[in-house]
Scaffold this active site. Structure first.
Site, PDB file in Angstrom:
ATOM      1  N   TYR A 264       0.782  -1.224   0.000  1.00 55.19           N
ATOM      2  CA  TYR A 264       0.000   0.000   0.000  1.00 55.19           C
ATOM      3  C   TYR A 264       0.823   1.287   0.000  1.00 55.19           C
ATOM      4  CZ  TYR A 264      -3.795  -3.187   1.073  1.00 55.19           C
ATOM      5  OH  TYR A 264      -4.691  -4.209   1.016  1.00 55.19           O
TER       6      TYR A 264
ATOM      7  N   PRO B  67     -11.350  -0.612  -1.871  1.00 57.05           N
ATOM      8  CA  PRO B  67     -12.538  -1.402  -2.190  1.00 57.05           C
ATOM      9  C   PRO B  67     -13.786  -0.729  -1.643  1.00 57.05           C
ATOM     10  CG  PRO B  67     -11.456  -2.324  -0.288  1.00 57.05           C
ATOM     11  CD  PRO B  67     -10.623  -1.141  -0.709  1.00 57.05           C
TER      12      PRO B  67
ATOM     13  N   HIS C 195      -7.671   0.939   2.297  1.00 59.94           N
ATOM     14  CA  HIS C 195      -7.407  -0.467   2.588  1.00 59.94           C
ATOM     15  C   HIS C 195      -6.201  -0.723   3.492  1.00 59.94           C
ATOM     16  CE1 HIS C 195      -8.052  -4.601   2.132  1.00 59.94           C
ATOM     17  NE2 HIS C 195      -8.088  -4.723   0.831  1.00 59.94           N
TER      18      HIS C 195
ATOM     19  N   SER D 239      -5.817 -14.992   4.833  1.00 59.79           N
ATOM     20  CA  SER D 239      -5.552 -14.350   6.113  1.00 59.79           C
ATOM     21  C   SER D 239      -4.467 -15.085   6.888  1.00 59.79           C
ATOM     22  CB  SER D 239      -6.831 -14.319   6.955  1.00 59.79           C
ATOM     23  OG  SER D 239      -6.559 -13.880   8.267  1.00 59.79           O
TER      24      SER D 239
ATOM     25  N   SER E 172     -10.568 -12.355  -4.624  1.00 63.54           N
ATOM     26  CA  SER E 172     -10.800 -12.393  -3.182  1.00 63.54           C
ATOM     27  C   SER E 172     -12.180 -12.944  -2.899  1.00 63.54           C
ATOM     28  CB  SER E 172     -10.714 -10.994  -2.572  1.00 63.54           C
ATOM     29  OG  SER E 172      -9.397 -10.545  -2.493  1.00 63.54           O
ATOM     30  N   GLN E 173     -12.264 -13.813  -1.904  1.00 58.87           N
ATOM     31  CA  GLN E 173     -13.561 -14.234  -1.395  1.00 58.87           C
ATOM     32  C   GLN E 173     -13.926 -13.324  -0.225  1.00 58.87           C
ATOM     33  OE1 GLN E 173     -15.615 -18.364  -0.108  1.00 58.87           O
ATOM     34  NE2 GLN E 173     -13.853 -17.807   1.120  1.00 58.87           N
TER      35      GLN E 173
END
Length: 651
Positions: free
Chosen positions: A90, A103, A329, A423, A517-518
């Protein structure tokens, strides 16, 4: 305000008893790297890479030196990769936040019949935010536990405490993630309300008492009336935050020359969150349209200037019922955003609006308009930012598609580097690592399907391979963070960049043409984000009990991508796999009835059922009804990701 990513301890565990992130063995990572890249490279590229990797990992070589330094770093740090990861993912990224990084979560479409309805919704939402903030301040949130793979493990909760207490400060070369510093007698807490591109300070605590919902509504009404005053209307300063990070940092320096601007910036940077009261967009509000409006506000001609993108949480309440939240984010992952927004929506459903005036505050001081002293130089910068945002709006190609359950056609005939967030919150200060889902087994299965050789065993092999890598990632043994750490420790030691990181294969490996991404939810909403490279796709998916929501994005300016074509291939792939499973299950049941033996089906007959043409309408969401078995809830705990800059950024 201090830098947020400070170390809580130097011990082996943090205050919550979480273990430190492990450091994989060097040779394990190098072997896995070669396995992940072999089928993505030409034979010539791979042979060259294999030699470079072998040399890097040779006994007494540079790889062993860097690994030993990382081992020392792990002993000293609570999380050896966190700073490296945060900067790489980032803070060092110079691209603009809207579309490229931030997002959005899209709420269910609201039916506001009158302007007052949207203000009531906003007041109710703010009330929920304050309730949630009370839980955060008391550290009263229940601990999250992992589900699915390796279920039951407690997860790091630190990301939650950055939701309303952090800010991304732009820098000329690297941004800084900062946190508010609490004092014994803090100033009254406040939020910033954006309305018609103007910014207003709404104190939510007055005389040490929190405003009730009726008072919040009263204040919002005052703000709307103040925003209607054309005589006091100021330039759309919020557009500056939509620019590239270096450009915004330079513009902010110009703003800071005036004390009036410094005061306004300070109030925004210290606020709990933003509430953006958007005007009606004038568009047909399909899921796709609402997603794009959340990502960029529709540009300067609509609500693109009614934002302040550096703030982690921006709640959008549109007069036309288009509502959601845009998040910066860097402080937290998607699952934290989901948990917070689900709390708010459930609060609003389960707690009826409380609009009866209470005796909390007898007389409310009027909200304050933030003032800006704008020189010709600042006006020119605002105009430049406006032009860039408009180009971004016109370039974004988004499709939101609901596939009602019943997911393999190769869209471009090749596999590419793929980022799937996993994660690593099982560990102190854990954020994410990458599941490299473009496996050799997946490629073999897709090739077989396209050749008409349907094989359930090959599908199972692809699933098993991805499951195995998922477990590696969530237990801290994946390769991407490790390679990043080796690269960055070499830079800290002022060594020449090792050849493994200058090799074309490493650049290809980090050019994430497919970023996935889920982000599952338990209430009606969905997440979306933009591509992370100019010629790529951003694909966020939300599995539900009877359907899956896919949010697919790409850029019109890329001749190599088309979101409608991608969705079309996605639908066909889902249908092909459904047909394969049904055919194999039917064949297996028939064989068992005949002789009690299972039958693996290999057939040359390829399913000819085609997906509907999704290119006909920009504004209608295709509804394709497809049935599939209940999904396996794997604990990738996937979330939104901005990984993968272009080659120039990454090198």
């Amino acid at each position: 305000m201090p830098i947020l990513n400070r170390e809580p301890s130097k011990d082996t565990e943090d205050g919550d008893g979480l273990p430190k992130l492990p450091l994989p063995k060097l040779q394990d990572t190098l072997d896995t790297y070669l396995r992940c890249m072999k089928h993505l490279l030409t034979e010539e590229q791979f042979n060259k890479t294999q030699k470079i990797v072998t040399q890097f990992g040779a006994p007494g070589g540079v790889g062993e030196l860097l690994q030993s330094k990382l081992t020392e770093r792990r002993e000293k740090k609570a999380n050896w990769v966190y700073d490296y990861w945060l900067n790489d993912m980032y803070l060092s990224n110079r691209l603009a936040l809207p579309v490229n990084s931030s997002p959005a979560m899209v709420f269910p479409q609201q039916n506001f019949r009158a302007p007052m309805d949207s203000l009531r919704f906003a007041a109710h939402l703010i009330s929920g935010v304050l309730e949630y903030k009370t839980l955060l301040d008391a550290r009263a949130l229940p601990v999250d536990y992992a589900r699915g793979q390796l279920a039951g493990t407690p997860l790091c909760m630190e990301q939650y405490y950055r939701l309303f207490a952090s800010y991304r400060l732009p820098g000329s070369e690297r941004d800084t993630l900062v946190a508010q510093e609490s004092t014994v007698m803090p100033e009254p807490e406040h939020i910033i309300v954006a309305c018609k591109n103007q910014f207003f300070v709404l104190d939510v605590v007055i005389n040490f008492r929190r405003l009730n919902e009726r008072d919040l509504l009263t204040q919002l009404q005052k703000i709307v009336k103040m925003a209607d005053s054309e005589e006091e209307c100021l330039p759309s300063i919020g557009l500056l935050t939509s620019d590239g990070r270096t450009e915004w940092a330079e513009a902010r320096s110009v703003l800071m020359r005036e004390s009036t601007n410094r005061d306004s910036l300070d109030m925004i940077e210290r606020c709990l969150c933003l509430v953006c009261l958007d005007e009606a967009s004038g568009s047909l509000l399909s899921d796709t349209t609402r997603a794009t409006l959340m990502l960029h506000g529709g540009g300067a001609t609509k609500n693109g200037g009614n934002r302040w993108y550096d703030k982690p949480m921006q709640f959008v309440v549109g007069a036309d019922g288009c509502c959601g939240v845009v998040c910066e984010h860097s402080p937290f992952e998607g699952i934290v955003l989901v948990q917070c927004t689900e709390y708010l929506l459930k609060y609003m459903i389960g707690s009826p609006s409380k609009l009866v005036r209470a005796a909390s505050v007898s007389e409310l001081p009027a909200p304050r308009r933030l003032r800006w002293k704008c020189t010709p130089e600042i006006l020119k910068l605002v105009s430049s930012s406006c032009d860039k945002l408009e180009r971004s709006v016109f370039s974004l190609d988004t499709r939101v598609h609901q596939e009602v359950r019943k997911g393999l056609t190769l869209c471009y005939g090749r596999l590419v580097s793929t980022y799937e967030s996993a994660s690593i919150r099982r560990f102190c200060q854990g954020r994410v690592d990458n599941i490299r889902s473009a496996t050799p087994e997946a490629l073999a299965f897709v090739k077989a399907m396209n050749d008409g050789k349907l094989s359930l065993s090959m599908l199972q092999g692809a699933i098993n391979a991805q499951t195995k890598y998922t477990v590696m990632a969530i237990t801290g043994m994946a390769i991407d963070n490790h390679l990043l750490g080796l690269r960055e420790i070499a830079h800290e030691m002022k060594l020449e960049k090792p050849e493994i990181f200058r090799d074309e294969a490493y650049l290809i490996s980090n050019q994430f043409i497919l970023s996935t991404s889920q982000v599952p939810t338990t209430v009606e909403m969905f997440c979306c984000y933009g591509p992370v490279v100019p010629n790529g796709y951003g694909t966020c998916y939300n599995p539900q009990s009877d359907h899956i929501i896919f949010s697919v994005s790409s850029f019109h300016k890329s001749p190599q991508t088309c979101s409608a074509e991608f969705v079309k291939c996605l639908v066909q792939g889902l249908q092909d796999m459904r047909d394969l499973c049904e055919k194999c299950n039917h064949g297996s049941n028939s064989a068992e009835q005949r002789n009690g033996q299972k039958l693996e089906v290999h057939t040359q007959t390829k399913t000819q059922k085609r997906a509907p043409d999704l290119t006909k309408s920009q504004h209608t969401v295709p509804q394709v009804l497809v049935k599939s078995p209940e999904r396996a809830n794997m604990d990738a705990q996937t979330q939104t990701s901005s990984k993968g800059m272009n080659l120039k950024e990454r090198n």
